[in-house]
Write a protein that holds these residues in place. Structure first.
Motif, mmCIF file in Angstrom:
data_model
loop_
_atom_site.group_PDB
_atom_site.id
_atom_site.type_symbol
_atom_site.label_atom_id
_atom_site.label_comp_id
_atom_site.label_asym_id
_atom_site.label_seq_id
_atom_site.Cartn_x
_atom_site.Cartn_y
_atom_site.Cartn_z
ATOM 1 N N GLU A 33 0.912 -1.143 0.033
ATOM 2 C CA GLU A 33 0.031 -0.248 -0.053
ATOM 3 C C GLU A 33 0.876 1.167 -0.040
ATOM 4 O OE1 GLU A 33 -3.218 0.810 -0.323
ATOM 5 O OE2 GLU A 33 -3.732 -1.427 -0.864
ATOM 6 N N ALA A 34 2.076 1.318 0.706
ATOM 7 C CA ALA A 34 2.741 2.140 0.780
ATOM 8 C C ALA A 34 3.517 2.780 -0.676
ATOM 9 C CB ALA A 34 4.011 2.149 1.832
ATOM 10 N N VAL A 35 3.724 1.477 -1.350
ATOM 11 C CA VAL A 35 4.390 1.770 -2.710
ATOM 12 C C VAL A 35 3.127 2.374 -3.576
ATOM 13 C CG1 VAL A 35 4.790 0.447 -4.728
ATOM 14 C CG2 VAL A 35 5.838 -0.107 -2.723
ATOM 15 N N ALA A 36 1.867 2.002 -3.327
ATOM 16 C CA ALA A 36 0.973 2.327 -4.175
ATOM 17 C C ALA A 36 0.805 3.960 -3.938
ATOM 18 C CB ALA A 36 -0.592 1.746 -4.170
ATOM 19 N N ALA A 37 0.529 4.105 -2.529
ATOM 20 C CA ALA A 37 0.867 5.790 -2.133
ATOM 21 C C ALA A 37 1.782 6.457 -2.775
ATOM 22 C CB ALA A 37 0.702 5.734 -0.616
ATOM 23 N N LEU A 38 3.011 6.305 -2.713
ATOM 24 C CA LEU A 38 4.108 6.668 -3.340
ATOM 25 C C LEU A 38 3.730 7.180 -4.941
ATOM 26 C CD1 LEU A 38 7.731 6.200 -2.901
ATOM 27 C CD2 LEU A 38 6.905 6.614 -5.244
ATOM 28 N N VAL A 39 3.306 6.170 -5.667
ATOM 29 C CA VAL A 39 3.042 6.325 -6.949
ATOM 30 C C VAL A 39 1.992 7.348 -7.400
ATOM 31 C CG1 VAL A 39 2.404 5.176 -9.240
ATOM 32 C CG2 VAL A 39 4.100 4.146 -7.747
ATOM 33 N N ASP A 40 0.789 7.183 -6.547
ATOM 34 C CA ASP A 40 -0.290 7.962 -6.489
ATOM 35 C C ASP A 40 0.053 9.441 -6.318
ATOM 36 O OD1 ASP A 40 -1.754 5.739 -7.372
ATOM 37 O OD2 ASP A 40 -2.759 5.641 -5.370
ATOM 38 N N THR A 41 0.997 9.574 -5.433
ATOM 39 C CA THR A 41 1.265 11.313 -5.327
ATOM 40 C C THR A 41 1.849 12.144 -6.689
ATOM 41 O OG1 THR A 41 3.736 10.779 -4.682
ATOM 42 C CG2 THR A 41 1.964 10.714 -2.855
ATOM 43 N N PHE A 42 2.229 11.238 -7.445
ATOM 44 C CA PHE A 42 2.940 12.173 -8.615
ATOM 45 C C PHE A 42 2.443 11.536 -10.051
ATOM 46 C CE2 PHE A 42 5.823 8.730 -8.101
ATOM 47 C CZ PHE A 42 6.661 8.507 -9.298
ATOM 48 N N VAL A 43 1.666 10.510 -10.376
ATOM 49 C CA VAL A 43 1.235 10.002 -11.462
ATOM 50 C C VAL A 43 -0.476 9.548 -11.375
ATOM 51 C CG1 VAL A 43 3.279 9.156 -12.307
ATOM 52 C CG2 VAL A 43 1.790 7.654 -11.342
ATOM 53 N N ASP A 44 -0.997 9.619 -12.572
ATOM 54 C CA ASP A 44 -2.274 9.151 -12.493
ATOM 55 C C ASP A 44 -2.245 7.879 -13.543
ATOM 56 O OD1 ASP A 44 -4.988 8.378 -12.896
ATOM 57 O OD2 ASP A 44 -5.389 10.210 -14.023
ATOM 58 N N PRO A 45 -2.332 6.585 -12.580
ATOM 59 C CA PRO A 45 -2.192 5.486 -13.524
ATOM 60 C C PRO A 45 -3.384 5.066 -14.184
ATOM 61 C CG PRO A 45 -2.441 4.604 -10.788
ATOM 62 C CD PRO A 45 -2.584 6.434 -11.271
ATOM 63 N N ALA A 46 -4.393 5.509 -14.215
ATOM 64 C CA ALA A 46 -5.763 4.976 -14.671
ATOM 65 C C ALA A 46 -5.703 4.891 -16.300
ATOM 66 C CB ALA A 46 -6.734 6.107 -14.718
ATOM 67 N N GLY A 47 -5.973 3.604 -16.490
ATOM 68 C CA GLY A 47 -5.823 3.468 -18.121
ATOM 69 C C GLY A 47 -4.441 2.705 -18.418
ATOM 70 N N ALA A 48 -3.433 2.837 -17.440
ATOM 71 C CA ALA A 48 -2.150 2.191 -17.791
ATOM 72 C C ALA A 48 -2.201 0.678 -17.262
ATOM 73 C CB ALA A 48 -1.158 2.724 -17.038
ATOM 74 N N ALA A 49 -1.652 -0.259 -17.911
ATOM 75 C CA ALA A 49 -1.353 -1.655 -17.491
ATOM 76 C C ALA A 49 -0.061 -2.188 -17.657
ATOM 77 C CB ALA A 49 -2.413 -2.554 -18.641
ATOM 78 N N PRO A 50 0.253 -3.055 -16.502
ATOM 79 C CA PRO A 50 1.417 -3.596 -16.524
ATOM 80 C C PRO A 50 1.934 -4.125 -17.650
ATOM 81 C CG PRO A 50 0.261 -4.167 -14.531
ATOM 82 C CD PRO A 50 -0.717 -3.737 -15.476
ATOM 83 N N ASP A 51 3.337 -3.928 -18.067
ATOM 84 C CA ASP A 51 3.613 -4.423 -19.461
ATOM 85 C C ASP A 51 4.887 -5.189 -19.218
ATOM 86 O OD1 ASP A 51 5.161 -2.218 -19.121
ATOM 87 O OD2 ASP A 51 4.566 -1.461 -21.042
ATOM 88 N N GLY A 52 5.371 -5.167 -17.837
ATOM 89 C CA GLY A 52 6.761 -5.682 -17.483
ATOM 90 C C GLY A 52 6.726 -6.298 -16.033
#
Length: 142
Positions: A33-52
């Motif tokens: 959850e802390a990783v998700a929080a870090l990422v959410d502070t500066f990007v909008d991951p909506a619409g992106a899917a893991p490709d690696g």
């Protein structure tokens, strides 16, 4: 925090930097959850899917050191490899460390919405048991 979901994260007001809080039933889920929080502070991951995918092993240490190691690795990979985790799975490695598996995407695949973190601050770092689960609070230098 009464009424909060069993697992989640949020950004809290902080002067000049970014502060996040995360919580979950287990230590490993709290790190994810802390990783998700870090990422959410500066990007909008909506619409992106893991490709690696990427795996990281945080060596044995106390809980706060493990949390910082994982978050520092996210920042390092973003800066050097141009990749971000969209999905995070964390497991105890049985030797006092953590095994982290990320579903990643290229930084170009997400929209920048905030200041990019440069480091994890040790000031006011908190990570530990919280009632029936685990919680953490981390300040990110931007």
């Amino acid at each position: 925090m009464d009424g909060r979901p069993e697992r989640g994260h949020r950004c809290v007001p902080h002067t000049a930097d970014v502060r996040v809080e995360a919580w979950a039933p287990t230590r490993e889920e709290c790190v994810a959850e802390a990783v998700a929080a870090l990422v959410d502070t500066f990007v909008d991951p909506a619409g992106a899917a893991p490709d690696g995918g990427r795996e990281f092993r945080a060596p044995a240490g106390d809980d706060e050191d493990l949390l910082v190691a994982v978050l520092d690795e996210v920042i390092f990979r973003m800066e050097t490899e141009g990749e971000l985790p969209l999905r995070t799975e964390v497991a105890d490695d049985g030797a006092g460390g953590l095994t982290v598996r990320w579903g990643t995407t290229d930084t170009d695949a997400v929209e920048l919405v905030g200041a990019v973190p440069k480091a994890v601050s040790l000031h006011e770092l908190r990570f530990g048991r919280d009632g029936a689960g685990w919680s953490c609070a981390v300040t990110l230098d931007v």
